[in-house]
Design a protein around this motif. Structure first.
Motif, PDB file in Angstrom:
ATOM      1  N   LYS A   4      -3.984   2.727   0.430  1.00  0.00           N
ATOM      2  CA  LYS A   4      -5.363   3.106   0.744  1.00  0.00           C
ATOM      3  C   LYS A   4      -5.679   2.747   2.200  1.00  0.00           C
ATOM      4  CE  LYS A   4      -7.190   2.631  -3.939  1.00  0.00           C
ATOM      5  NZ  LYS A   4      -8.214   1.977  -4.783  1.00  0.00           N
ATOM      6  N   LYS A   6      -8.878   2.415   5.111  1.00  0.00           N
ATOM      7  CA  LYS A   6     -10.316   2.267   5.300  1.00  0.00           C
ATOM      8  C   LYS A   6     -10.728   2.822   6.668  1.00  0.00           C
ATOM      9  CE  LYS A   6     -10.574  -1.991   2.543  1.00  0.00           C
ATOM     10  NZ  LYS A   6     -10.989  -3.432   2.577  1.00  0.00           N
ATOM     11  N   ASN A   8     -14.175   2.974   9.222  1.00  0.00           N
ATOM     12  CA  ASN A   8     -15.531   2.514   9.538  1.00  0.00           C
ATOM     13  C   ASN A   8     -16.141   3.519  10.514  1.00  0.00           C
ATOM     14  OD1 ASN A   8     -17.887   1.255  10.188  1.00  0.00           O
ATOM     15  ND2 ASN A   8     -16.943  -0.683  10.856  1.00  0.00           N
ATOM     16  N   MET A  13     -18.602   2.869   5.437  1.00  0.00           N
ATOM     17  CA  MET A  13     -17.202   2.707   5.046  1.00  0.00           C
ATOM     18  C   MET A  13     -16.740   3.903   4.219  1.00  0.00           C
ATOM     19  SD  MET A  13     -16.324  -0.065   6.463  1.00  0.00           S
ATOM     20  CE  MET A  13     -14.700  -0.163   5.703  1.00  0.00           C
ATOM     21  N   VAL A  15     -13.102   5.174   2.196  1.00  0.00           N
ATOM     22  CA  VAL A  15     -11.789   4.752   1.715  1.00  0.00           C
ATOM     23  C   VAL A  15     -11.082   5.984   1.157  1.00  0.00           C
ATOM     24  CG1 VAL A  15     -10.485   3.239   0.179  1.00  0.00           C
ATOM     25  CG2 VAL A  15     -12.654   2.465   1.176  1.00  0.00           C
ATOM     26  N   THR A  16      -9.864   6.209   1.594  1.00  0.00           N
ATOM     27  CA  THR A  16      -9.066   7.333   1.098  1.00  0.00           C
ATOM     28  C   THR A  16      -7.610   6.902   1.059  1.00  0.00           C
ATOM     29  OG1 THR A  16      -8.569   9.661   1.436  1.00  0.00           O
ATOM     30  CG2 THR A  16      -8.699   8.289   3.396  1.00  0.00           C
ATOM     31  N   THR A  43     -10.224  -6.679  10.228  1.00  0.00           N
ATOM     32  CA  THR A  43     -10.847  -6.063   9.049  1.00  0.00           C
ATOM     33  C   THR A  43      -9.951  -5.045   8.364  1.00  0.00           C
ATOM     34  OG1 THR A  43     -11.893  -4.417  10.475  1.00  0.00           O
ATOM     35  CG2 THR A  43     -13.172  -6.407   9.951  1.00  0.00           C
ATOM     36  N   ASP A  44      -8.791  -4.765   8.948  1.00  0.00           N
ATOM     37  CA  ASP A  44      -7.847  -3.784   8.402  1.00  0.00           C
ATOM     38  C   ASP A  44      -8.537  -2.437   8.165  1.00  0.00           C
ATOM     39  OD1 ASP A  44      -5.470  -2.746   7.489  1.00  0.00           O
ATOM     40  OD2 ASP A  44      -5.829  -3.376   5.405  1.00  0.00           O
ATOM     41  N   GLU A  45      -9.094  -1.914   9.236  1.00  0.00           N
ATOM     42  CA  GLU A  45      -9.797  -0.626   9.136  1.00  0.00           C
ATOM     43  C   GLU A  45      -9.718   0.091  10.481  1.00  0.00           C
ATOM     44  OE1 GLU A  45     -13.723  -1.877   8.055  1.00  0.00           O
ATOM     45  OE2 GLU A  45     -14.280  -2.358  10.128  1.00  0.00           O
TER      46      GLU A  45
END
Length: 492
Positions: A4, A6, A8, A13, A15-16, A43-45
């Motif tokens: 998955k 993320k 921003n 947010m 998520v896909t 934030t791993d996004e």
């Protein structure tokens, strides 16, 4: 399991799965890695400063591999989003209308429609050193420029527009009256005798005496005199000296009217006064224009210049009856008549101050390519049906002498004019004539539909533009402005 990811998007947010964004290659999202500049390790996004409302649509495109555009979406903004995310797949046919219906060129043309070469006087900031007479002259020039560029925005512009329109209509009306025999005055006896001698006619003595008696007071009406001249042409023997043998073929009753009579004095004075005022108005517009060469090369202004020059020649030739006896008078008269008629185009120049006229011009320009193609088709099928009709009527004795006449018949038939000067007389000709008529109706209907569609599109955008400009400041904006001004006055 599928990883998955993320996103921003301005704090929203999303998520896909990674397989979703890799489903559409190439695109900006399909090339994302942890080394990308948008990736944030804490934030791993992935962060993008974009509108989150459109990002959901971008993810739908990646998941389905097809572009479907919602009806609520702005087409221009949708194209910008597709360009940013580097999506190059085809738009589905069901969404072509939503994405490509609005043409930005229409709005750009309408926004530039009212742009003038000279800014209005309200936008001009005068320096403090301009004072006294110099400032008054500068202000007057600015007012006149604004009146000519925007005649319906000020009282001075409306007055100037009304005066020029009245002078133009008067000039056209006097031109029409000048072409009537009942409003013209017969020339003097000496001028008429000179015309007889210059034409070198060998009249019978009785005819010449009758004509002389008519000149000296027998008949005062110009039409009776012209009829007498025509009778003399039929009875008299034309001399074979010089060019006189061509006289009967070169002149008609209308040209004889101009040769044997002159403009009425009242019309002469009106013509001189009106055209002099229009000349002054033209010079004033030339002086006010900041780009003189562009002004002089404008087609409508060129027509004004030609009409003024033609007026001078018409007045000169009207006072010189010997001109009408010259062998080159016929082509010169025709040329002067064509150029003199250019004064009617002054009405067209005044009409360009109206926004609806500008919309019509933009509509014609946008339809030019399609109209040119239809015109070529019209000419090709006119030649085709003309050649066929000539072949069908080949054994008929009294129809369509040559191919050019049959093509002329096809033109007037396809245009539904139908002069009736030429028509088929055989059964096969009747059938081809019916087919030609129906085909012409179909060809004529198509450009009308194209013009009406383009004009409607421009006019709808024009109404939206007017509404947008009138609502630039909303009621709450006015309240905030009033409150801000009151706070400033309190602090003072």
């Amino acid at each position: 399991m599928d990883e998955k990811i993320k996103f921003n998007i301005r704090g929203t947010m999303f998520v896909t799965r990674k397989s979703t964004i890799e489903n559409l290659v190439p695109s900006r999202l399909s090339r994302l890695t942890t080394d990308s500049n948008e990736y944030e390790k804490n934030t791993d996004e992935y962060f993008y400063d974009r509108n989150p409302s459109y990002f959901n649509w971008i993810l739908d495109i990646h998941s389905s591999g097809e572009i479907h555009v919602p009806s609520w979406m702005c087409p221009t903004r949708a194209l910008q989003e597709l360009e940013f995310w580097e999506i190059s797949c085809k738009v589905q046919s069901c969404c072509w209308k939503t994405l490509y219906e609005n043409d930005n060129s229409i709005l750009k043309n309408l926004m530039a429609m009212n742009s003038a070469e000279v800014t209005s006087s309200g936008n001009k900031v005068w320096s403090e050193k301009n004072c006294g007479i110099q400032k008054d002259i500068t202000s007057a020039v600015a007012v006149l420029r604004d009146a000519y560029n925007h005649p319906f925005r000020s009282r001075v512009g409306k007055v100037c527009f009304g005066l020029v329109l009245m002078l133009t209509l008067t000039s056209i009306f006097t031109y029409a009256l000048n072409a009537q025999s009942i409003t013209r005055v017969r020339r003097s006896d000496e001028e008429l005798r000179d015309i007889y001698e210059n034409l070198r006619f060998s009249y019978y003595e009785g005819d010449y005496l009758d004509s002389a008696n008519g000149i000296n007071g027998g008949d005062d009406t110009n039409q009776t005199y012209i009829d007498r001249m025509s009778q003399l042409d039929d009875k008299g023997d034309v001399s074979s000296h010089g060019e006189c043998g061509e006289r009967s073929n070169s002149f008609s009753v209308k040209t004889e009217m101009y040769g044997m009579s002159r403009m009425h004095p009242v019309l002469w004075y009106i013509e001189v006064i009106v055209n002099s005022l229009l000349l002054i108005e033209f010079i004033l517009r030339l002086c006010l224009s900041p780009k003189k060469f562009r002004f002089l090369t404008n087609p409508l202004n060129v027509c004004d210049i030609l009409s003024i020059v033609a007026f001078i020649f018409v007045i000169y030739f009207d006072e010189d009856p010997s001109f009408f006896t010259h062998k080159y008078s016929k082509p010169i008269l025709m040329l002067l008549g064509i150029v003199y008629t250019a004064r009617v185009l002054r009405i067209l120049r005044l009409a360009f101050y109206v926004d609806e006229m500008k919309i019509l011009v933009f509509s014609l320009k946008s339809s030019f390519r399609m109209l040119s193609f239809l015109f070529i088709c019209f000419m090709v099928f006119s030649v085709l049906f003309g050649f066929l009709m000539y072949s069908f009527e080949l054994f008929s004795q009294d129809t369509f002498e040559n191919v050019f006449i049959s093509v002329w018949w096809a033109l007037v038939t396809m245009s539904t004019v139908g002069y009736g000067d030429e028509y088929p007389k055989t059964p096969q000709g009747y059938v081809l004539g019916s087919v030609t008529t129906m085909f012409g109706i179909v060809l004529i209907a198509m450009p009308i539909a194209i013009l009406s569609t383009n004009f409607n599109a421009y006019y709808c955008c024009y109404k939206l533009k007017v509404k947008a400009l009138s609502c630039t400041m909303k009621p709450w904006d006015k309240q905030l402005e009033h409150k801000a001004n009151r706070n400033i006055s309190d602090t003072r």
